[in-house]
Design a protein around this motif. Structure first.
Motif, mmCIF file in Angstrom:
data_model
loop_
_atom_site.group_PDB
_atom_site.id
_atom_site.type_symbol
_atom_site.label_atom_id
_atom_site.label_comp_id
_atom_site.label_asym_id
_atom_site.label_seq_id
_atom_site.Cartn_x
_atom_site.Cartn_y
_atom_site.Cartn_z
ATOM 1 N N MET A 1 0.849 -0.926 -0.005
ATOM 2 C CA MET A 1 -0.028 0.124 0.100
ATOM 3 C C MET A 1 0.934 1.360 -0.150
ATOM 4 N N ASP A 2 0.939 1.807 -1.180
ATOM 5 C CA ASP A 2 1.822 3.022 -1.240
ATOM 6 C C ASP A 2 1.450 4.400 -0.791
ATOM 7 N N TYR A 3 0.293 4.488 -0.781
ATOM 8 C CA TYR A 3 -0.528 5.932 -0.399
ATOM 9 C C TYR A 3 -1.113 5.844 0.843
ATOM 10 N N GLN A 4 -1.087 7.032 1.495
ATOM 11 C CA GLN A 4 -1.696 7.509 2.813
ATOM 12 C C GLN A 4 -3.103 8.344 2.120
ATOM 13 N N LEU A 5 -4.352 7.904 2.431
ATOM 14 C CA LEU A 5 -5.573 8.870 2.198
ATOM 15 C C LEU A 5 -5.931 9.418 3.445
ATOM 16 N N VAL A 6 -6.225 10.602 3.568
ATOM 17 C CA VAL A 6 -6.503 11.349 4.876
ATOM 18 C C VAL A 6 -7.995 11.897 4.582
ATOM 19 N N ILE A 7 -8.974 11.650 5.340
ATOM 20 C CA ILE A 7 -10.278 12.206 5.409
ATOM 21 C C ILE A 7 -10.373 13.354 6.467
ATOM 22 N N THR B 1 -3.613 2.634 1.229
ATOM 23 C CA THR B 1 -4.142 1.956 0.204
ATOM 24 C C THR B 1 -3.301 1.981 -1.128
ATOM 25 N N GLY B 2 -3.561 0.992 -2.029
ATOM 26 C CA GLY B 2 -2.862 0.969 -3.193
ATOM 27 C C GLY B 2 -3.102 2.008 -4.324
#
Length: 103
Positions: free
Chosen positions: A1-7, A53-54
């Motif tokens: 999982m290469d990305y960090q998603l922030v909500i 997430t990827g």
């Protein structure tokens, strides 16, 4: 999982933060193996929910369905970055006028 998603949720537009446990459970069920929830932080102005997430755009679209169903889309912005990176790419709102930052 290469990305960090922030909500990001703006606190003044939410009744309280008690919804976080429900939100995290609903997101976990909806996202399945597409994302790994990584907790949240709470400040005086905002609540940030973190996940790895990827593929951040489709992951956010699935999360958006949950946010709409729970009635909190009016208070949300979201962006992603490479894990360990500093530069965010906004995914919501679609035409973000301000730069996405964390406290």
């Amino acid at each position: 999982m290469d990305y960090q998603l922030v909500i990001k949720f703006w606190r003044k537009s939410l009744d309280d933060e008690a919804f976080l446990a429900t939100l995290e459970a609903e997101l976990s069920a909806a996202l399945g193996s597409a994302a790994t929830l990584d907790g949240h932080d709470i400040s005086a102005k905002e609540i940030n929910l973190f996940m790895y997430t990827g593929d951040p755009r489709p992951t956010f679209r699935r999360a958006k369905d949950v946010l709409e169903r729970l009635g909190v889309m009016h208070s949300v912005s979201a962006a992603y970055r490479l894990v360990g990176g500093a530069q965010f790419t906004s995914v919501w709102p679609l035409r973000m006028a301000r730069k996405f930052t964390l406290p």
